[in-house]
Write a protein that holds these residues in place. Structure first.
Motif, mmCIF file in Angstrom:
data_model
loop_
_atom_site.group_PDB
_atom_site.id
_atom_site.type_symbol
_atom_site.label_atom_id
_atom_site.label_comp_id
_atom_site.label_asym_id
_atom_site.label_seq_id
_atom_site.Cartn_x
_atom_site.Cartn_y
_atom_site.Cartn_z
ATOM 1 N N TYR A 1 -17.339 -1.538 16.423
ATOM 2 C CA TYR A 1 -16.060 -2.260 16.019
ATOM 3 C C TYR A 1 -15.162 -1.809 16.980
ATOM 4 C CZ TYR A 1 -18.060 -3.171 11.426
ATOM 5 O OH TYR A 1 -19.292 -3.615 10.497
ATOM 6 N N ASP A 2 -14.536 -2.611 17.773
ATOM 7 C CA ASP A 2 -13.415 -2.169 18.411
ATOM 8 C C ASP A 2 -12.438 -3.280 18.383
ATOM 9 O OD1 ASP A 2 -14.867 -3.969 19.797
ATOM 10 O OD2 ASP A 2 -14.767 -2.466 21.551
ATOM 11 N N ALA A 3 -11.954 -3.795 17.306
ATOM 12 C CA ALA A 3 -11.132 -5.127 17.212
ATOM 13 C C ALA A 3 -9.764 -4.627 17.790
ATOM 14 C CB ALA A 3 -11.149 -5.566 15.868
ATOM 15 N N GLU A 4 -8.978 -5.275 18.039
ATOM 16 C CA GLU A 4 -7.612 -4.852 18.431
ATOM 17 C C GLU A 4 -6.880 -4.840 17.175
ATOM 18 O OE1 GLU A 4 -5.080 -4.556 21.441
ATOM 19 O OE2 GLU A 4 -7.429 -4.186 22.000
ATOM 20 N N PRO A 5 -6.234 -3.688 16.769
ATOM 21 C CA PRO A 5 -5.270 -3.286 15.567
ATOM 22 C C PRO A 5 -4.248 -4.254 15.626
ATOM 23 C CG PRO A 5 -5.196 -1.476 17.109
ATOM 24 C CD PRO A 5 -6.301 -2.286 17.811
ATOM 25 N N GLN A 6 -3.679 -4.679 14.475
ATOM 26 C CA GLN A 6 -2.657 -5.339 14.517
ATOM 27 C C GLN A 6 -1.434 -4.655 14.525
ATOM 28 O OE1 GLN A 6 -3.188 -8.431 11.489
ATOM 29 N NE2 GLN A 6 -5.415 -8.470 11.708
ATOM 30 N N VAL A 7 -1.159 -3.835 15.509
ATOM 31 C CA VAL A 7 0.166 -3.311 15.372
ATOM 32 C C VAL A 7 0.953 -3.388 16.738
ATOM 33 C CG1 VAL A 7 -0.604 -1.543 13.627
ATOM 34 C CG2 VAL A 7 -0.859 -1.271 16.044
ATOM 35 N N PRO A 8 2.048 -3.198 16.791
ATOM 36 C CA PRO A 8 2.924 -3.270 18.177
ATOM 37 C C PRO A 8 2.119 -2.017 19.130
ATOM 38 C CG PRO A 8 4.412 -2.932 16.451
ATOM 39 C CD PRO A 8 3.251 -2.910 15.925
ATOM 40 N N LEU B 1 0.675 5.594 3.507
ATOM 41 C CA LEU B 1 -0.207 6.398 2.146
ATOM 42 C C LEU B 1 0.783 7.516 1.695
ATOM 43 C CD1 LEU B 1 -2.898 6.904 1.281
ATOM 44 C CD2 LEU B 1 -3.436 8.361 3.002
ATOM 45 N N GLN B 2 1.509 8.144 2.431
ATOM 46 C CA GLN B 2 2.203 9.000 1.887
ATOM 47 C C GLN B 2 3.423 8.379 1.123
ATOM 48 O OE1 GLN B 2 1.900 12.271 1.995
ATOM 49 N NE2 GLN B 2 1.135 13.060 3.746
ATOM 50 N N GLY B 3 3.787 7.598 1.591
ATOM 51 C CA GLY B 3 5.082 6.795 0.823
ATOM 52 C C GLY B 3 4.486 6.403 -0.738
ATOM 53 N N PHE B 4 3.376 5.766 -0.737
ATOM 54 C CA PHE B 4 2.644 5.323 -1.858
ATOM 55 C C PHE B 4 2.575 6.402 -2.853
ATOM 56 C CE2 PHE B 4 -0.087 4.403 -5.260
ATOM 57 C CZ PHE B 4 0.407 3.022 -5.458
ATOM 58 N N ILE B 5 1.887 7.458 -2.379
ATOM 59 C CA ILE B 5 1.519 8.688 -3.036
ATOM 60 C C ILE B 5 2.722 9.365 -3.451
ATOM 61 C CG2 ILE B 5 0.291 10.684 -2.659
ATOM 62 C CD1 ILE B 5 -1.606 9.647 -1.345
ATOM 63 N N GLN C 1 -2.552 -2.175 -0.162
ATOM 64 C CA GLN C 1 -1.934 -1.324 1.185
ATOM 65 C C GLN C 1 -3.062 -0.707 1.653
ATOM 66 O OE1 GLN C 1 0.786 1.809 -0.063
ATOM 67 N NE2 GLN C 1 2.576 0.080 -0.586
ATOM 68 N N LEU C 2 -4.327 -0.559 1.057
ATOM 69 C CA LEU C 2 -5.577 -0.301 1.702
ATOM 70 C C LEU C 2 -5.801 -1.124 2.918
ATOM 71 C CD1 LEU C 2 -7.510 1.314 -1.255
ATOM 72 C CD2 LEU C 2 -6.476 2.401 0.879
ATOM 73 N N GLN C 3 -5.799 -2.427 2.297
ATOM 74 C CA GLN C 3 -6.203 -3.772 3.088
ATOM 75 C C GLN C 3 -5.026 -3.674 4.499
ATOM 76 O OE1 GLN C 3 -6.054 -6.060 -0.660
ATOM 77 N NE2 GLN C 3 -7.228 -7.392 0.784
ATOM 78 N N LEU C 4 -4.020 -3.497 3.990
ATOM 79 C CA LEU C 4 -2.818 -3.248 5.376
ATOM 80 C C LEU C 4 -3.403 -2.174 6.098
ATOM 81 C CD1 LEU C 4 0.520 -3.801 3.427
ATOM 82 C CD2 LEU C 4 -0.448 -5.207 5.165
ATOM 83 N N MET C 5 -3.750 -1.088 5.783
ATOM 84 C CA MET C 5 -4.210 0.122 6.702
ATOM 85 C C MET C 5 -5.464 -0.462 7.382
ATOM 86 S SD MET C 5 -3.479 3.073 3.790
ATOM 87 C CE MET C 5 -4.441 4.402 4.806
ATOM 88 N N ALA C 6 -6.262 -1.040 6.674
ATOM 89 C CA ALA C 6 -7.499 -1.205 7.538
ATOM 90 C C ALA C 6 -7.459 -2.087 8.604
ATOM 91 C CB ALA C 6 -8.557 -2.114 6.452
ATOM 92 N N SER C 7 -6.299 -3.060 8.493
ATOM 93 C CA SER C 7 -5.957 -3.861 9.547
ATOM 94 C C SER C 7 -5.159 -3.413 10.578
ATOM 95 C CB SER C 7 -5.174 -5.187 8.927
ATOM 96 O OG SER C 7 -3.856 -4.923 8.913
#
Lengths: 243, 243
Positions: free
Chosen positions: B153-160, B195-199, B222-228
């Motif tokens: 797996y080496d998809a491009e992460p969806q972040v700037p 994660l820290q924010g939610f927790i 949020q887990l789904q967001l993190m995975a992406s």
DNA sequence: TGTACATCAGTGAACGCGCGTTCACTGATGTAC
DNA sequence: TGTACATCAGTGAACGCGCGTTCACTGATGTAC
């Protein structure tokens, strides 16, 4: 006409205000949410027992401090938002988040007071003034969506759809999210998590291994993520740093 | 052969361990990060001065507690991760984050100890055992990327993309991010914030206006967001709830 | 194996300080006539 | 406008408790010969 206040009532109100401000100042000086009656009194050139004329006990003062602090945060957010033109919700997001971030970094103990582990025996009165003040402060973020929609922006936010349980929670008008799409409401909360996470990590020195510049850049990136989560347009003046 | 330990040395080590565990237990009971020598001693059927045979003073014990707690968290994460097959990094993310979340909710005072406002006069020794223990605990998250990459797996992460300042920070091998793409490294930090924010919001009771179910659903989102954000594949057993 | 000494664990008493809170009081501010 | 009384702000002394830390001590564990 209850507008007629005796001199006594006026100075009394002023003293209450001074006590709270002194307590907050001392909190910053000591770097704790701890508040010591004798210290406050000394700072005000009074003696400790005098404070009992104004607050029943320590918990009473603490509740007042939390309410005041939420109020201060709310005012800060509202003022910051108001300083950016109506037609630039993205700019408002950036300005508000940066202001919030700076505030928490400058006053970590106030941030702790609002969002840290509740004090020992202290339980915030449910549905009390603190809750109301908190809702008002957070309302400033909700307002972002409505000002964006008023401008015609209504892009789909890039977050998963809301579950039934979430939708039910959002329907409660208390949270000011009942007339926004559930995806936006969910996005708001994700933003809130992201923001709180960064701010607590930074304010409590858990990001010290980064340079100031790197932290700034990281925060800007998070702002961009947030904007996409609630489908806000980019700020007109840019993100403020490396994008 | 330093392996030969006298009975004294053995009981001494055991006592140190017992003191720390008792302190943590008391912290949970009182719901504070405060730690009282006399209370620990009483719990152990000893007297307070005896503790000075094992810890120089209160700060010394506090440092040990922080280190121990990081260690505990690290072990929890490692064990949780190990319980999920190698070829399911998404599943590991879910399992680890849920375990972390449950841990913080069960032990808000331990979470506070690690990530809250540092205690009054306490300054964590720089580059000390606490820092090392923290790095080790967080390393469990970094490992997610590497196990995903090992699977192809080496998809491009969806972040700037990462700014120069960020890239410079990531280059430091201490953070275990020097041989991952800077986008992934940045994504890791965004995940960490989220994660820290939610927790912290949940553990410190700032999400109480949501039902348990709604909070669960929010977390899954949020887990789904993190995975992406770090380009992990979906967990093989699903996200665990409304997706 | 036994004896003499050193080291260490733990005790109990005490010191010292901080701090919330109470109480009886003095003096100033406001109110009723 | 003045006098008599009530209300309130603030003081100073004191109580009581918690708690970190020190110190001189006793008894047990280990070590050297």
């Amino acid at each position: 006409m209850t507008a007629h206040l005796t001199r006594r009532e006026l100075t009394r109100a002023a003293t209450i205000e001074e006590i709270k401000q002194t307590a907050l100042t001392l909190m910053r000086r000591t770097g704790t949410t701890n508040v010591v009656f004798s210290d406050i009194a000394r700072e005000m050139h009074m003696t400790a027992p005098a404070l009992y004329r104004y607050f029943a006990d320590r918990d009473d003062l603490l509740t007042a401090l939390i309410t005041t602090t939420y109020g201060e945060l709310g005012t800060l957010l509202a003022d910051t938002s108001a300083a950016v033109p109506d037609d630039d919700p993205g700019g408002r997001l950036v300005a508000m988040c940066q202001a919030y971030r700076r505030w928490a970094k400058t006053h970590p103990e106030r941030y702790e007071l609002l969002f840290g582990l509740p004090a020992p025996g202290y339980a915030a009165p449910q549905d009390g003034p603190t809750t109301e003040a908190a809702t008002r402060a957070l309302g400033n973020f909700m307002a972002l969506y409505f000002s964006a929609r008023a401008l015609g922006y209504d892009a789909e936010p890039q977050v998963p759809g809301a579950s039934p349980a979430l939708a039910r929670a959002f329907a409660d008008p208390v949270h000011q999210m009942h007339d926004m799409p559930t995806e936006v409401a969910a996005g708001m909360l994700h933003c809130w998590s992201l923001l709180q996470g960064f701010i607590s990590l930074e304010s409590f020195c858990n990001l010290n291994w980064f340079s100031d510049e790197a932290r700034d850049d990281l925060f800007v990136q998070q702002l961009q993520l947030m904007a996409s989560m609630i489908a806000l347009p980019a700020p007109k003046a840019g993100w403020g740093s490396a994008g």
